[in-house]
Scaffold this motif. Structure first.
Motif, PDB file in Angstrom:
ATOM      1  N   LEU A 136       0.895  -1.177   0.004  1.00  0.00           N
ATOM      2  CA  LEU A 136       0.005  -0.072  -0.002  1.00  0.00           C
ATOM      3  C   LEU A 136       0.854   1.263  -0.061  1.00  0.00           C
ATOM      4  CD1 LEU A 136      -2.721  -0.963   2.522  1.00  0.00           C
ATOM      5  CD2 LEU A 136      -2.948  -0.855  -0.039  1.00  0.00           C
ATOM      6  N   ARG A 137       2.101   1.266   0.595  1.00  0.00           N
ATOM      7  CA  ARG A 137       3.006   2.217   0.590  1.00  0.00           C
ATOM      8  C   ARG A 137       3.369   2.647  -0.824  1.00  0.00           C
ATOM      9  NH1 ARG A 137       6.765   4.929   3.830  1.00  0.00           N
ATOM     10  NH2 ARG A 137       6.242   3.569   5.690  1.00  0.00           N
ATOM     11  N   GLU A 138       3.630   1.459  -1.518  1.00  0.00           N
ATOM     12  CA  GLU A 138       3.908   1.823  -2.849  1.00  0.00           C
ATOM     13  C   GLU A 138       2.919   2.298  -3.884  1.00  0.00           C
ATOM     14  OE1 GLU A 138       6.494  -0.215  -6.540  1.00  0.00           O
ATOM     15  OE2 GLU A 138       6.588  -1.009  -4.491  1.00  0.00           O
ATOM     16  N   TYR A 139       1.741   1.963  -3.369  1.00  0.00           N
ATOM     17  CA  TYR A 139       0.538   2.754  -4.158  1.00  0.00           C
ATOM     18  C   TYR A 139       0.328   3.988  -3.727  1.00  0.00           C
ATOM     19  CZ  TYR A 139      -4.532   2.543  -5.794  1.00  0.00           C
ATOM     20  OH  TYR A 139      -5.481   2.999  -6.526  1.00  0.00           O
ATOM     21  N   VAL A 140       0.607   4.405  -2.645  1.00  0.00           N
ATOM     22  CA  VAL A 140       0.374   5.770  -2.112  1.00  0.00           C
ATOM     23  C   VAL A 140       1.447   6.717  -2.584  1.00  0.00           C
ATOM     24  CG1 VAL A 140       0.496   7.232  -0.139  1.00  0.00           C
ATOM     25  CG2 VAL A 140      -0.919   5.192   0.006  1.00  0.00           C
ATOM     26  N   ILE A 141       2.793   6.404  -2.406  1.00  0.00           N
ATOM     27  CA  ILE A 141       3.936   6.974  -2.920  1.00  0.00           C
ATOM     28  C   ILE A 141       3.880   7.351  -4.539  1.00  0.00           C
ATOM     29  CG2 ILE A 141       6.379   7.647  -2.848  1.00  0.00           C
ATOM     30  CD1 ILE A 141       4.810   7.699  -0.201  1.00  0.00           C
ATOM     31  N   GLU A 143       1.260   7.188  -6.541  1.00  0.00           N
ATOM     32  CA  GLU A 143       0.489   8.016  -6.937  1.00  0.00           C
ATOM     33  C   GLU A 143       0.682   9.493  -6.698  1.00  0.00           C
ATOM     34  OE1 GLU A 143      -2.569   7.115  -9.160  1.00  0.00           O
ATOM     35  OE2 GLU A 143      -0.789   5.939  -9.243  1.00  0.00           O
ATOM     36  N   ALA A 144       1.343   9.720  -5.486  1.00  0.00           N
ATOM     37  CA  ALA A 144       1.675  10.916  -5.049  1.00  0.00           C
ATOM     38  C   ALA A 144       2.741  11.345  -6.239  1.00  0.00           C
ATOM     39  CB  ALA A 144       2.246  11.001  -3.817  1.00  0.00           C
ATOM     40  N   MET A 145       3.676  10.941  -6.434  1.00  0.00           N
ATOM     41  CA  MET A 145       4.757  11.123  -7.079  1.00  0.00           C
ATOM     42  C   MET A 145       4.218  11.489  -8.673  1.00  0.00           C
ATOM     43  SD  MET A 145       7.751  11.207  -5.993  1.00  0.00           S
ATOM     44  CE  MET A 145       9.332  10.585  -6.670  1.00  0.00           C
ATOM     45  N   ILE A 150       6.181  13.599 -11.577  1.00  0.00           N
ATOM     46  CA  ILE A 150       7.621  13.119 -11.316  1.00  0.00           C
ATOM     47  C   ILE A 150       7.308  11.754 -12.030  1.00  0.00           C
ATOM     48  CG2 ILE A 150       9.263  12.184 -10.168  1.00  0.00           C
ATOM     49  CD1 ILE A 150       8.518  14.463  -7.872  1.00  0.00           C
ATOM     50  N   PRO A 151       8.392  11.377 -13.141  1.00  0.00           N
ATOM     51  CA  PRO A 151       8.354   9.979 -13.798  1.00  0.00           C
ATOM     52  C   PRO A 151       8.221   9.076 -12.568  1.00  0.00           C
ATOM     53  CG  PRO A 151       9.699  11.475 -14.935  1.00  0.00           C
ATOM     54  CD  PRO A 151       9.388  12.068 -13.590  1.00  0.00           C
ATOM     55  N   THR A 152       7.381   7.973 -12.888  1.00  0.00           N
ATOM     56  CA  THR A 152       7.249   7.104 -11.782  1.00  0.00           C
ATOM     57  C   THR A 152       6.641   5.731 -12.349  1.00  0.00           C
ATOM     58  OG1 THR A 152       6.184   6.580  -9.383  1.00  0.00           O
ATOM     59  CG2 THR A 152       5.077   7.989 -10.756  1.00  0.00           C
TER      60      THR A 152
END
Length: 494
Positions: A136-141, A143-145, A150-152
């Motif tokens: 879920l951290r990977e999802y949140v960060i 989407e924020a990036m 910022i390319p992500t």
């Protein structure tokens, strides 16, 4: 399984067709009771997929790795890498699988990749599983990036598996479905070069050029042109990280993409107080990947990429190995100038400056390094200062006189520009976010999700989707942790 209404969830196997020798065919581990926790409807639409079909039992089975979509050849990708400066010749997808490629609505090829899908031949003793919170951290960060421009890489979904995973705590097991331009890394090239298989390295280079940097194919020296293209996109990417106060936390060469996208949101975090020495990762004891070290580490990683390409660069100039080293070194050495150009442009934009004011910018960075204001709030408050209210800026520092002196010089520079100050302030508001993933809010949302309450996670994702728009009632999302008494620490979740 197919996804109807939009088009079938049919995948290409471009990587598999082109790059035999860089993967092992593999299947995901069974998921006893897969359950969808989060689905990125916006990304699904961008990919031309029907979100309702992805929510069906058949769709969830695909997202968990329990079913293989049409055209997919699941593989664990091979790569090497320097981890904290130490070379590991065989890393690879230890708990992940590439399902294949999707062509999105804009005609771009995108990888669909699972993370947490079980042990592979590259697992190195791990169980191959992933806990819910890091996925879920990977999802949140991610989407924020993405919202920050910022390319992500981005998360398409998070699915719990029905199993428990033990890390720092016992958590539900989960699988992340991740979308990327590709998962080619510096470490992929290191692995190919280490095999001493010239054909494999050439195929990988041609694949990377075709997929990410097609202009290099027209160059006199395509491998050297690829190196230059990757140096450029990484210089731009790291400058964007620095501008928003993002600390990646684990800048190993296997976490540096050829595309220039941010990948792997393990022990990452965002600055609260501005401090070049900030380290969040529990495993970065020496501060190798501190906030202020990120440009230097990027250049070091790119030197390792250049080493991987030396044989090809040499072949492009008639086999002159010494000259190949010189040419590659020149390109890698250009990272400093490229990064400085992107970093300076980002800072001038954050300050609303249209001309060149290097001393004014440098003086601000030195002031911030001494005063340690909240990074995000400080830059956002400067637009109010441009409009005449310096109070919010002054409230974030101890030495108010020093800030007042700098603000006076900066306002004078704004007044001399050929656009009204209000236009400059409005331009600043378009690049200085109000909301970033505040570390304490991320932790609270993840803890609630693990406990079964997804509302804080969903709310946080919604707030971060519009980071530059200040909205009433969201003041808590713009503040640092008022209860923080110790430095924030992150864990990689592996």
């Amino acid at each position: 399984m197919t996804v109807t209404d939009a088009r079938p969830l049919a995948l290409d196997d471009w990587f598999v067709r082109d790059l035999g020798g860089l993967y092992r065919p593999w299947q995901a581990a069974p998921s006893p009771a897969p359950e969808l926790v989060a689905l990125n409807d916006g990304l699904a639409a961008e990919l031309g997929l029907d979100a309702s079909a992805l929510r069906s039992p058949e769709g969830v089975a695909v997202l968990a790795g329990a079913a293989v979509p049409a055209g997919a050849t699941p593989v664990a990708m091979a790569y090497a890498g320097h981890q904290f400066g130490n070379y590991s010749p065989r890393l690879g997808d230890g708990r992940a699988l590439l399902l294949g490629e999707i062509t999105d609505n804009a005609g771009r090829h995108r990888d669909l990749h699972l993370k947490g899908s079980g042990r592979t031949p590259f697992a190195r003793g791990g169980d191959g599983k992933a806990p819910l919170a890091p996925m879920l951290r990977e999802y949140v960060i991610g989407e924020a990036m993405h919202a920050l421009g910022i390319p992500t890489t981005r998360a398409l979904s998070v699915v719990t598996t029905g199993e428990e995973v033990i890390r720092e705590t016992v958590q539900p097991g989960a699988v992340l479905a991740r979308v990327a331009s590709s998962h080619l890394r510096v470490g992929t090239f290191q692995y190919a070069a280490a095999t001493q298989d010239a054909d494999l390295l050439r195929r990988l280079t041609d694949h990377a050029i075709t997929r990410h940097h097609p202009e290099a194919a027209q160059a006199e020296r395509p491998a050297l042109a690829l190196l230059e293209a990757v140096v450029e996109v990484q210089a731009s990417l790291v400058a964007q990280w620095m501008a928003v106060g993002f600390v990646h936390g684990v800048m190993n060469t296997d976490n540096m993409t050829i595309s220039g996208e941010t990948i792997d949101y393990g022990p990452c975090a965002f600055l609260d107080a501005f401090d070049l020495a900030t380290v969040f990762s529990s495993i970065d004891q020496g501060g190798r990947y501190a906030y202020g070290n990120q440009p230097r580490v990027a250049a070091w990683n790119l030197a390792r990429f250049a080493e991987s390409l030396l044989s090809l660069i040499g072949s492009e100039i008639g086999g002159d190995a010494e000259r190949a080293v010189e040419l590659a070194s020149e390109v890698v050495s250009s990272f400093g100038e490229r990064y400085t150009r992107h970093w300076s442009a980002a800072l001038h934009a954050k300050l609303g400056l249209t001309g060149e004011h290097p001393q004014l910018v440098q003086d601000l960075l030195e002031l911030m390094a001494g005063q340690h204001p909240d990074h995000t709030r400080f830059f956002r408050a400067l637009s109010a200062a441009a409009r005449g209210d310096a109070g919010p800026v002054r409230d974030l520092v101890i030495d108010r006189e020093a800030v007042d002196a700098w603000v006076e010089r900066w306002r004078a520079a704004l007044a001399e520009q050929d656009r009204p100050v209000e236009e400059s302030a409005a331009a600043m508001d378009r690049v200085n976010p109000v909301y970033v993933p505040r570390n304490h809010l991320v932790e609270a949302a993840l803890a609630a999700a693990v406990a079964g309450d997804l509302d804080p996670f969903r709310r946080l994702v919604d707030v971060l989707a519009a980071p530059f728009e200040e909205r009433p009632g969201l003041e808590e999302y713009a503040r640092a942790d008022p209860a923080a008494t110790t430095p924030y620490v992150t864990y990689c979740g592996t």
